[in-house]
Design a protein around this motif. Structure first.
Motif, PDB file in Angstrom:
ATOM      1  N   LEU A   1       0.816  -1.209   0.000  1.00  0.00           N
ATOM      2  CA  LEU A   1       0.000   0.000   0.000  1.00  0.00           C
ATOM      3  C   LEU A   1       0.853   1.262   0.000  1.00  0.00           C
ATOM      4  CD1 LEU A   1      -2.909  -0.838   2.469  1.00  0.00           C
ATOM      5  CD2 LEU A   1      -3.045  -0.529   0.007  1.00  0.00           C
TER       6      LEU A   1
ATOM      7  N   ASN B   1      -4.139   4.019  -4.194  1.00  0.00           N
ATOM      8  CA  ASN B   1      -4.866   3.012  -3.429  1.00  0.00           C
ATOM      9  C   ASN B   1      -5.996   3.640  -2.615  1.00  0.00           C
ATOM     10  OD1 ASN B   1      -3.388   0.737  -4.285  1.00  0.00           O
ATOM     11  ND2 ASN B   1      -1.764   1.206  -2.845  1.00  0.00           N
ATOM     12  N   PHE B   2      -5.793   4.871  -2.116  1.00  0.00           N
ATOM     13  CA  PHE B   2      -6.868   5.561  -1.401  1.00  0.00           C
ATOM     14  C   PHE B   2      -7.700   6.317  -2.428  1.00  0.00           C
ATOM     15  CE2 PHE B   2      -8.896   8.821   1.189  1.00  0.00           C
ATOM     16  CZ  PHE B   2      -9.371   8.060   2.230  1.00  0.00           C
ATOM     17  N   ASP B   3      -8.649   5.608  -2.992  1.00  0.00           N
ATOM     18  CA  ASP B   3      -9.525   6.144  -4.031  1.00  0.00           C
ATOM     19  C   ASP B   3     -10.797   6.633  -3.351  1.00  0.00           C
ATOM     20  OD1 ASP B   3     -11.321   6.548  -6.128  1.00  0.00           O
ATOM     21  OD2 ASP B   3     -10.468   4.944  -7.335  1.00  0.00           O
ATOM     22  N   ILE B   4     -10.899   7.943  -3.145  1.00  0.00           N
ATOM     23  CA  ILE B   4     -12.007   8.506  -2.388  1.00  0.00           C
ATOM     24  C   ILE B   4     -13.347   8.233  -3.066  1.00  0.00           C
ATOM     25  CG2 ILE B   4     -11.765  10.775  -3.489  1.00  0.00           C
ATOM     26  CD1 ILE B   4     -12.816  10.011   0.168  1.00  0.00           C
TER      27      ILE B   4
ATOM     28  N   ILE C   1     -14.166   4.469  -2.412  1.00  0.00           N
ATOM     29  CA  ILE C   1     -14.512   4.245  -1.008  1.00  0.00           C
ATOM     30  C   ILE C   1     -15.858   4.875  -0.672  1.00  0.00           C
ATOM     31  CG2 ILE C   1     -13.852   4.845   1.357  1.00  0.00           C
ATOM     32  CD1 ILE C   1     -10.957   4.423   0.573  1.00  0.00           C
TER      33      ILE C   1
ATOM     34  N   LYS D   1      -5.930  -1.730  -3.480  1.00  0.00           N
ATOM     35  CA  LYS D   1      -7.037  -0.787  -3.308  1.00  0.00           C
ATOM     36  C   LYS D   1      -8.204  -1.454  -2.584  1.00  0.00           C
ATOM     37  CE  LYS D   1      -7.999   1.946  -6.745  1.00  0.00           C
ATOM     38  NZ  LYS D   1      -8.525   2.499  -8.016  1.00  0.00           N
TER      39      LYS D   1
ATOM     40  N   LEU E   1      -7.346  -1.928   1.228  1.00  0.00           N
ATOM     41  CA  LEU E   1      -7.464  -0.710   2.028  1.00  0.00           C
ATOM     42  C   LEU E   1      -8.924  -0.391   2.309  1.00  0.00           C
ATOM     43  CD1 LEU E   1      -6.153   1.723   3.378  1.00  0.00           C
ATOM     44  CD2 LEU E   1      -6.261   2.916   1.170  1.00  0.00           C
ATOM     45  N   ALA E   2      -9.770  -0.496   1.292  1.00  0.00           N
ATOM     46  CA  ALA E   2     -11.195  -0.192   1.475  1.00  0.00           C
ATOM     47  C   ALA E   2     -11.838  -1.164   2.462  1.00  0.00           C
ATOM     48  CB  ALA E   2     -11.912  -0.248   0.129  1.00  0.00           C
TER      49      ALA E   2
ATOM     50  N   LEU F   1     -10.466  -0.461   6.116  1.00  0.00           N
ATOM     51  CA  LEU F   1     -11.060   0.732   6.715  1.00  0.00           C
ATOM     52  C   LEU F   1     -12.532   0.498   7.067  1.00  0.00           C
ATOM     53  CD1 LEU F   1      -9.493   3.576   4.532  1.00  0.00           C
ATOM     54  CD2 LEU F   1      -8.862   2.893   6.853  1.00  0.00           C
TER      55      LEU F   1
END
Length: 309
Positions: A209, A215-218, A221, A283, A286-287, A290
């Protein structure tokens, strides 16, 4: 507050499994692809087959997985149609898969054991077959379609043994077959192994990550969390209201099973399939991770608002 801390203490081992999964890949070089293969091709079929034989199937109990399978599939295909062109990679396919399911197995089964009496927990486990069947058929299809043609996706789907384990379990259940006690105690251990390795897979998927961009695709998510934490609970509550008012197919215990099914976080198998299909596993990890953290707050809140189990 007491309910919150009870749930927090009960689910704490799940987070330990996530950490262990991360460390096993980071320090011991355990290959997540091998674990994913074990989950889908060995542990999953055994869990599905044994669980199918553990409950007495009547109309109301049989209705739950059928209804949820159809509901999950509709959500997946609708989400794929809406979002498949929103990214230039398989992210839209992973979103469609995650919209149609949740972590009903790795996360939901321990919660069912905590909140429900044994007979109702067994019914919940049987209902989880809807998720496993969805993930092995229409869910697998919408995910694989990002990397494979329609024909290739269907061939890969047909090779998944979970589908055949479910069919075989139904046939044996109807025929009155029962697993001998000595064997059932053995197969029962696979439920724990399935949950442990499933959550470890989530930790393994977190490797890379920090070294990967995007990877933090707002957008991803936000949509995924809206579907899981807002749409799912409201839709199931709407169905419960309709059934109480008009249809009366189910009862209060089965309403609880449905509601618990709706409030779990994103599915851990989102990562499993993303790994096997090379469809943005970091990705997805991470989703899912979280969402698991967020669910520590949302699950006690939803159960409290529902009136408690």
């Amino acid at each position: 507050m007491s309910l919150f801390f009870i749930i927090l203490l009960k689910v704490f081992p799940i987070y330990i499994n996530v950490v262990l999964g991360y460390l096993s890949s980071k320090l011991l070089n355990v290959q997540r692809e091998s674990v994913a293969t074990l989950l889908i091709y060995i542990l999953g079929p055994i869990v599905v087959f044994s669980a199918t034989l553990s409950v007495k199937i009547d109309f109301a109990v049989a209705f739950l997985p059928i209804f949820l399978f159809v509901f999950c599939s509709i959500l997946a295909f609708a989400s794929l149609a809406l979002f498949k062109n929103s990214w230039n990679d398989p992210t839209g396919n992973i979103l469609a898969f995650s919209a149609g399911t949740g972590n009903t197995g790795y996360f939901g089964i321990p919660l069912a054991i905590i909140f429900f009496p044994p007979h109702l927990a067994d019914i919940y486990i049987f209902t989880v077959l809807a998720s496993l069947l969805y993930e092995s058929t229409s869910g697998f299809y919408v995910t694989a379609k990002g990397n494979f043609t329609v024909g290739q996706s269907l061939k890969k789907m047909a090779r998944l043994p979970i589908l055949y384990a479910f069919i075989l379990g139904i046939i044996f259940n109807i025929a009155g077959f029962e697993i001998p006690e000595v064997i059932s105690s053995y197969t029962g251990q696979f439920k724990g192994a399935y949950g442990i390795l499933g959550m470890m897979m989530l930790g393994m998927g977190l490797i890379g990550l920090k070294n990967s961009e995007g990877n933090f695709d707002i957008k991803f998510i936000s949509i995924a969390y809206f579907m899981k934490f807002v749409f799912w609970p409201l839709a199931i509550l709407g169905f419960i209201y309709l059934d109480k008012t008009f249809f009366t197919f189910l009862n209060e215990d089965l309403y609880k099973v449905l509601f618990l099914f709706a409030i779990v976080p994103l599915a851990g198998n989102t990562v499993t399939l993303a790994v096997l299909l090379n469809a943005k596993p970091e990705k997805a990890s991470l989703a899912v991770f979280l969402s698991t953290v967020v669910s520590v707050l949302t699950i006690p809140l939803y159960i409290f608002l529902y009136g408690g189990f």
